[in-house]
Design a protein around this motif. Structure first.
Motif, PDB file in Angstrom:
ATOM      1  N   GLY A 196      -3.943  -1.434  -0.968  1.00  0.00           N
ATOM      2  CA  GLY A 196      -2.820  -2.048  -1.674  1.00  0.00           C
ATOM      3  C   GLY A 196      -2.779  -1.716  -3.153  1.00  0.00           C
ATOM      4  N   GLU A 197      -3.622  -0.781  -3.598  1.00  0.00           N
ATOM      5  CA  GLU A 197      -3.685  -0.478  -5.023  1.00  0.00           C
ATOM      6  C   GLU A 197      -2.499   0.381  -5.464  1.00  0.00           C
ATOM      7  OE1 GLU A 197      -5.625  -1.652  -7.348  1.00  0.00           O
ATOM      8  OE2 GLU A 197      -6.815  -2.871  -5.981  1.00  0.00           O
ATOM      9  N   THR A 198      -2.280   0.390  -6.795  1.00  0.00           N
ATOM     10  CA  THR A 198      -1.100   1.030  -7.359  1.00  0.00           C
ATOM     11  C   THR A 198      -1.445   1.888  -8.559  1.00  0.00           C
ATOM     12  OG1 THR A 198      -0.758  -1.013  -8.610  1.00  0.00           O
ATOM     13  CG2 THR A 198       0.528  -0.744  -6.621  1.00  0.00           C
ATOM     14  N   LEU A 199      -0.464   2.710  -8.970  1.00  0.00           N
ATOM     15  CA  LEU A 199      -0.496   3.402 -10.262  1.00  0.00           C
ATOM     16  C   LEU A 199       0.261   2.508 -11.236  1.00  0.00           C
ATOM     17  CD1 LEU A 199      -1.036   6.150 -11.850  1.00  0.00           C
ATOM     18  CD2 LEU A 199       1.356   6.644 -11.354  1.00  0.00           C
ATOM     19  N   MET A 248      -8.437   9.599  -1.979  1.00  0.00           N
ATOM     20  CA  MET A 248      -7.429   8.548  -2.069  1.00  0.00           C
ATOM     21  C   MET A 248      -8.038   7.326  -2.738  1.00  0.00           C
ATOM     22  SD  MET A 248      -7.089   7.312   1.909  1.00  0.00           S
ATOM     23  CE  MET A 248      -5.893   6.034   1.493  1.00  0.00           C
ATOM     24  N   PRO A 249      -7.232   6.570  -3.475  1.00  0.00           N
ATOM     25  CA  PRO A 249      -7.751   5.387  -4.150  1.00  0.00           C
ATOM     26  C   PRO A 249      -8.041   4.272  -3.158  1.00  0.00           C
ATOM     27  CG  PRO A 249      -5.388   5.484  -4.387  1.00  0.00           C
ATOM     28  CD  PRO A 249      -5.793   6.749  -3.681  1.00  0.00           C
ATOM     29  N   VAL A 288       3.592   1.647  -9.239  1.00  0.00           N
ATOM     30  CA  VAL A 288       4.032   2.466  -8.112  1.00  0.00           C
ATOM     31  C   VAL A 288       2.925   2.439  -7.059  1.00  0.00           C
ATOM     32  CG1 VAL A 288       4.724   4.761  -7.357  1.00  0.00           C
ATOM     33  CG2 VAL A 288       5.330   3.971  -9.646  1.00  0.00           C
ATOM     34  N   PRO A 289       3.253   2.146  -5.785  1.00  0.00           N
ATOM     35  CA  PRO A 289       2.211   2.206  -4.753  1.00  0.00           C
ATOM     36  C   PRO A 289       1.477   3.526  -4.800  1.00  0.00           C
ATOM     37  CG  PRO A 289       4.231   1.282  -3.850  1.00  0.00           C
ATOM     38  CD  PRO A 289       4.564   1.768  -5.232  1.00  0.00           C
ATOM     39  N   ALA A 290       0.167   3.475  -4.620  1.00  0.00           N
ATOM     40  CA  ALA A 290      -0.648   4.683  -4.777  1.00  0.00           C
ATOM     41  C   ALA A 290      -0.163   5.811  -3.887  1.00  0.00           C
ATOM     42  CB  ALA A 290      -2.108   4.352  -4.477  1.00  0.00           C
ATOM     43  N   GLN A 291       0.328   5.468  -2.699  1.00  0.00           N
ATOM     44  CA  GLN A 291       0.764   6.512  -1.772  1.00  0.00           C
ATOM     45  C   GLN A 291       2.105   7.118  -2.163  1.00  0.00           C
ATOM     46  OE1 GLN A 291      -0.279   3.500  -0.967  1.00  0.00           O
ATOM     47  NE2 GLN A 291      -2.228   3.835   0.077  1.00  0.00           N
ATOM     48  N   SER A 292       2.806   6.505  -3.111  1.00  0.00           N
ATOM     49  CA  SER A 292       4.049   7.074  -3.615  1.00  0.00           C
ATOM     50  C   SER A 292       3.871   7.695  -4.992  1.00  0.00           C
ATOM     51  CB  SER A 292       5.136   5.995  -3.682  1.00  0.00           C
ATOM     52  OG  SER A 292       5.403   5.477  -2.410  1.00  0.00           O
TER      53      SER A 292
END
Length: 783
Positions: free
Chosen positions: A740-743, A735-736, A623-627
């Protein structure tokens, strides 16, 4: 009659009828492209009546005759005076060779920041007019700030695709809202939803160049090996492969290839041997470099002889004020940035060489936009080894910076240079990226070439140009009108003008009005005059000072190329006229309301609101980090049901972010571990380890407790009532990093958070369920 026989007879009759129709239309024998098919034997067992049939010929829209292939290039965060093509210190021989055969523009303009510039480029409309008054990361509920291109402003790629072109995009798109950047979509704002039949690149503001988050179409590609080529080289290879395949399948069909490198934006990373080429080149500092570039630009005719070199803003420190250690770090940071641009140019050269080798360059319209805005000063006077470090509240002392000199530009840094270098790369203009009110933010180099059609190859053209002019220029070259309707939807007019005639003669264009606005900073170009209003916010600030002056400034750019002399005091009537014109343009283009804030202080409509419980089922989820859950300043509990393949299994259970800011829960030979990294500094990286192996019959629970944003936290790993490990971190991140990083579940995509056992992050086993519960937001301790 058997059904198979009916089908054969029917198909043959249709083929024959189609062939006859071609004959009737042409009045001649069938075209060589239509194979004559003998009439089948007819046994009279079925009735055959084709007297009322009117079969149509196969039809496919084709581009106009001699429509050119189009190669559109736009780089990222490159100031006017960075590339040698416009007098800068970084050799760019491939940009140079296109410039020597075409025309360079020294008064070409962008919007001041990334997403708006890309929206204007690809639609031919002003950025607010297509919903991109600001970054895609920060949408708001006003027409000019939705971060969604409306159907009434169809992109250039869609127009070309519908008129017989193949279309492909390689590189960076920053026009997808974070809420739409997951597997759930929607995908209408992705490149493949905006007219590009093929897309390979990154989705967002930036990405690590060693382990980029690459998408093909809308699918995330697997990470590559550590020794794989950097993103720039891979992108050039992908573009070349696409052209080979496109021309193999449709050699008579023109293509539109949009090539948008994300490099030269942070993180500044480049191969070590390229960095070495610039060793010592920038030891003299930014004040001296600005003088050098100014002299080169005049000598090469890039800028008028009458141009004045504007003074260094008070907010940017003098080179001589830095300590020797800070100077060493700053010089090295510019060496890396220069290497990145030079490496980018070399990969561009590979693509251009292949287009020439294969013959696709025989009829090629080449447009090179050198930067989507001015050079970036967002890391402040200090510069950084970690792009998002300032947002996350980190400080980097001299000892830490200088201890990393040999690692700079490599995979262990995510750096950006100090503001002084951004200012120098924008010589002779005022200020940097984000300034719509200053030419240093909005004036970039541009090169236009169409085969050998330039009447004065290698010349410098002083006509006003803007990103909105690119789409009309390409449509004119392709002999296509700006459409009134696209896919049944009535279109708004394009705001730009074609620049194609400048290949024949560069005549001034002073009968034009173009507004600029970004984050409350205002500019207006009208018939050679420029109105400006600044709000006092520097690029490294989240809000302007309360006491900042917002007086109107006026410049006569016909006589003052660099915006060096404010003449508002002696031209009050002109100021009043320009302000009224600005108001009209702002209203017409949905610019209001103005919002002077940046980053976290700006509207955050892209984040899920009110959710505290998140459930994920099965490994392989990203999942995109911002989501993902908003962990900033929040205590939380993570409960994982896992089924390791063996008692000594290893691998990631859940990972979030990267080593530059992120955390990871994983197994090392059956033993649970948790790493929290607020940065790569040893004091900011904490790992807690369990002594015993995990009990797969009980959920593995991580508990992080913090009093608020940017403050410390306690950590605990539990299994049932047993505490397996505990520890603390001195500071949490907001914020990570990177963007472009994700969970991730069952892996750690992109840049790894930790050095995983055996170098492998894939989880050996299954992860049936992970639940994350956020505590209520902290009410104290926020910065």
């Amino acid at each position: 009659m058997h059904w198979k026989r009916i089908a054969r007879v029917g198909a043959a009759a249709l083929a024959l009828a189609t062939n006859a129709q071609v004959c009737a239309q042409t009045g001649s024998a069938p075209s060589r492209n239509v194979l004559p098919i003998p009439a089948p034997a007819f046994d009279g067992s079925i009735a055959q009546d084709v007297s009322g049939s009117r079969p149509a010929s196969p039809f496919r829209v084709t581009a106009p005759a001699n429509a050119p292939n189009v190669f559109l290039f736009m780089s990222d965060d490159v100031g006017l005076a960075m590339a040698s093509t416009f007098g800068g210190p970084v050799p760019t021989p491939n940009l140079d060779r296109i410039a020597q055969a075409g025309v360079r523009f020294n008064q070409f303009h962008t919007t001041g920041i990334c997403s708006p510039s890309r929206a204007a480029l690809l639609t031919g409309r002003n950025h607010h007019n297509v919903g991109f008054g600001h970054l895609a990361d920060l949408p708001a509920g006003y027409p000019g700030y939705t971060a969604q291109i409306p159907r009434e402003t169809a992109p250039l790629a869609e127009i070309l695709k519908l008129n017989g072109y193949n279309t492909a995009m390689f590189g960076k798109t920053h026009n997808v809202r974070h809420a739409d950047a997951s597997l759930a979509g929607p995908f209408d704002q992705w490149p493949t939803g905006q007219g590009f039949e093929y897309f390979w690149g990154i989705v967002g503001g930036d990405s690590d160049q060693y382990q980029p988050a690459i998408y093909r179409g809308t699918t995330r590609l697997p990470d590559v090996a550590e020794d794989a080529p950097m993103m720039e080289a891979r992108m050039a290879s992908e573009a070349i492969d696409w052209v080979h395949n496109q021309q193999a399948a449709a050699p008579d069909k023109p293509f539109f290839l949009y090539y948008a490198p994300g490099s030269t934006h942070a993180p500044h990373q480049a191969p070590a041997d390229w960095i070495a080429r610039f060793s010592g080149r920038f030891d003299g500092g930014w004040d001296a470099m600005r003088d050098e570039s100014f002299a080169r630009m005049k000598a090469q005719g890039i800028i008028p002889e009458s141009t004045q070199l504007t003074a260094r803003p008070a907010e940017i420190v003098a080179w001589d004020s830095l300590s020797p250690a800070r100077q060493r770090f700053a010089a090295r940071s510019m060496e890396v940035a220069a290497a990145m641009l030079a490496y980018q140019d070399a990969q561009l050269g590979r693509v251009l060489d292949e287009l020439e080798r294969t013959g696709e360059g025989r009829n090629l319209l080449t447009i090179l936009v050198i930067g989507d805005n001015g050079a970036s000063a967002e890391s402040g006077n200090e510069g950084t080894l970690n792009e998002l470090g300032k947002i996350n509240g980190l400080t980097e002392d001299e000892a830490w910076l200088t201890s990393n000199l040999d690692r700079m530009g490599g995979p262990m840094t995510y750096q950006a240079y100090p503001a002084g270098w951004a200012w120098a790369m924008n010589t002779p203009l005022r200020w940097t990226k984000q300034y719509a009110s200053m030419l240093g933010g909005i004036r970039n180099g541009m090169i236009l070439r169409w085969n050998d059609r330039a009447a004065a190859p290698g010349s410098v053209c002083a006509r006003f140009g803007h990103l909105v002019d690119i789409a009309p220029t390409i449509l004119e070259a392709a002999q296509l009108p700006v459409p009134a309707r696209v896919n049944g939807v009535a279109q708004r007019p394009m705001d730009g003008r074609s620049l194609l005639s400048t290949l024949e003669a560069c005549t001034p264009d002073h009968t034009r009005t173009q507004y600029f606005e970004m984050g409350g900073k205002i500019g207006l170009w009208h018939d050679g005059w420029f109105l400006a209003q600044d709000d006092g916010r520097t690029p490294w600030m989240l809000a302007p000072p309360a006491d900042a002056s917002r007086d109107w400034q006026l410049y006569n750019l016909r006589e003052d190329y660099s915006q060096s002399r404010d003449v508002a005091a002696t031209n009050p009537a002109k100021v009043a006229e320009m302000v009224a014109l600005w108001e009209r343009e702002a209203e017409a283009n949905h610019v209001y309301p103005l919002d002077h804030r940046f980053g976290f202080l700006r509207a955050a409509g892209h984040r899920p609101q009110g959710r505290s419980q998140f459930d994920y089922w099965g490994k392989g989820v990203s999942v995109p980090a911002q989501s993902a859950p908003m962990f900033a300043g929040r205590s939380f509990t993570l409960s994982a049901e896992i089924a390791p393949a063996s008692a000594d299994a290893s691998g990631v259970i859940v990972a979030y972010g990267s080593r530059f800011a992120g955390w990871s829960l994983y197994l090392d030979k059956g033993r649970p571990m948790f790493t929290y990294a607020a940065s790569t500094h040893p004091d900011d990286m904490v790992t807690i380890r369990a002594r015993n192996r995990v009990d797969p019959g009980k959920p593995l629970v991580l508990r992080l407790e913090t009093p608020g944003p940017r403050q410390g936290a306690t950590l605990a790993l539990r299994s049932g009532a047993d505490t397996l490990a505990s520890g603390s971190v001195r500071s949490t991140f907001l914020m990570p990093a990177g963007l472009g990083e994700t969970l991730d579940l069952g892996r750690d995509t992109g840049v790894d958070v930790a050095a995983y056992p055996g170098g492998e992050d894939a989880f050996a086993g299954e992860i049936p369920h992970v639940a994350i519960t956020l505590d209520p937001p902290a009410t104290r301790g926020a910065h």
